[in-house]
Structures are given as C-alpha cells and as structure tokens.
Design a protein around this motif. Structure first.
Motif, short mmCIF file in Angstrom:
data_model
loop_
_atom_site.label_atom_id
_atom_site.label_comp_id
_atom_site.label_asym_id
_atom_site.label_seq_id
_atom_site.Cartn_x
_atom_site.Cartn_y
_atom_site.Cartn_z
N ASP A 119 -13.74 31.71 25.33
CA ASP A 119 -14.76 32.01 26.34
C ASP A 119 -14.28 33.08 27.32
N ILE A 120 -12.99 33.09 27.62
CA ILE A 120 -12.45 34.11 28.53
C ILE A 120 -12.55 35.49 27.89
N GLU A 121 -12.19 35.58 26.61
CA GLU A 121 -12.30 36.86 25.90
C GLU A 121 -13.76 37.31 25.81
N ASP A 122 -14.66 36.38 25.53
CA ASP A 122 -16.08 36.71 25.44
C ASP A 122 -16.63 37.17 26.78
N ALA A 123 -16.16 36.56 27.87
CA ALA A 123 -16.61 36.96 29.20
C ALA A 123 -16.20 38.40 29.50
N ALA A 124 -14.99 38.76 29.07
CA ALA A 124 -14.53 40.14 29.27
C ALA A 124 -15.37 41.12 28.47
N ARG A 125 -15.77 40.73 27.27
CA ARG A 125 -16.62 41.60 26.45
C ARG A 125 -18.00 41.77 27.09
N VAL A 126 -18.52 40.69 27.63
CA VAL A 126 -19.81 40.76 28.31
C VAL A 126 -19.75 41.70 29.50
N ASP A 127 -18.60 41.73 30.18
CA ASP A 127 -18.42 42.61 31.34
C ASP A 127 -18.17 44.06 30.95
#
Length: 218
Positions: A119-127
């Motif tokens: 989820d942390i990696e996905d949040a960075a991608r979303v940003d």
C-alpha cells in the motif's frame, strides 16, 4: 608479522569487497524483481539463483572453468579482449566469491522486499512517482535492514570461499591466495603456527560480521 601473514588477509578483504559490490547490485535487483513478479516457472529460476548455496564448491569451480575457461566462447572472447585468460587471475577469485555469495544476498533482499507494505508503494505511485523513484525512495529504505544484513553475510561468505576459488583462481601467493587457500597450504607444509594465526583472524572477522547482522536485525 611479515607480509607472508598480511598479504592473504589483504587480498581476501579486497576480493570480498569487490565481489560484494556486484552481488549487492544483482542481488537487490533480482530480489526486487522476484518479490514483485509472479509467473510460471518462477520456482525454477529461484532455485537456480540459490543453487550455489548447496552445490559443493568444487562443482561451482568446475562450472566456472567450463563457462570461462580458455576453451569456452566466453573465455576465448575475454582472452582476446584482455590479452590474457581469466583463469588464475585476481578477477577469477572475485567471480568465484561473488557466485557463492550471491544466494545469501538475493535471499535476504527478496525477503526484505516481500515484507514491504504494498500500500505504501501504491500510494507513492498515486502521488506521481515512477517505478524507479518508488524503488529507490520507498522500497530500498523499507528493506534496508534486510539488504545490509544480506550484504554482511555475503561478505563473510565471500571471505571464506575456498573450493571454487582454488579451482578457478588457483593459489598464487600475492595474486590469488586468499586466507582459506593460505591456511590449506600452511597445513600442507606443516606451518601450523601460521595456519593458526590465519584461522584465528578469519574467525574474528566472521564473528564480528555475524554480531553486526544480529544488531542490525534486532
């Protein structure tokens, strides 16, 4: 103590350090790839990566001779480029050490990346972060302890490599004679005092490496 004692120690540390640079790069890269990807045949590739961990060192040395010897295409190409064969050189010792140390680095890096919260990696991608930035600024920092532990264990393994090094790089004093091969020759010639000094030195270094891993993981 004279150079007869210090030379194999210096050479062993140099070989281990250079081999770990390569092991760190490829171990982290493939550890991340194999942690993220799921595909048919993945288990066979992972088994291939870990194979040097269980193969007899003499088998690893034999395979390196087949791959990089003067009669192989790769060995002939290297000899043509550098005007000398790869076998029985300092770089042969580096390659032998790197091959046997790679599984420890790969296994530790893969375990570290698998523990990273997706989820942390996905949040960075979303940003807006691309895959390279996610890898460098998110994945590696979160798996840093596992990577460092793997690097230290790999260094200790490279430092103690004997069989593959002896077969592929030989035992040339001042050139390819590392601590393990120096111990072997000292015992073979009856110089037990020198053999004991090298044994004690590598035990101390290995002990400090393992203690470092313990503190990093705790």
């Amino acid at each position: 103590m004279d150079n007869n004692f210090w030379t194999p120690i210096d050479l062993s540390i140099e070989v281990a350090l250079v081999s770990i640079l390569w092991v760190l790069i490829f171990g982290v890269f493939f550890g991340k790839v194999m942690a993220d990807m799921k595909f048919k045949g993945k288990v066979f590739i992972e088994t291939l990566f870990l194979l040097p961990l269980v193969l007899p060192p003499t088998v690893v040395g034999f395979l390196l001779i087949i791959l990089f010897g003067r009669n192989s295409p790769i060995g002939s190409w290297i000899e043509w480029i550098f005007k000398q064969p790869l076998m029985f050189t300092w770089w042969a010792a580096v390659i032998a050490s790197a091959v046997v140390a790679f599984p420890l680095m790969y296994q530790s890096a893969r375990t570290g990346f698998e523990a990273v919260d997706q989820d942390i990696e996905d949040a960075a991608r979303v940003d807006g972060a691309n895959e390279f930035k996610v890898f460098v600024f998110i994945s590696i920092p979160l798996a840093f302890r596992a990577i460092i532990s793997g690097a230290i264990l790999s260094f200790a393994r490279a430092l103690g490599e004997f069989g593959a090094t002896l077969m592929f790089a030989g035992n040339i004093p001042g050139k390819t004679q590392t601590i393990p091969t120096a111990i072997y020759m000292a015992i073979d010639t009856g110089n037990m005092e020198l053999a004991w000094l090298w044994v004690i030195s590598i035990i101390i270094i290995s002990f400090l490496m393992l203690v470092s891993v313990h503190f990093i993981r705790s």
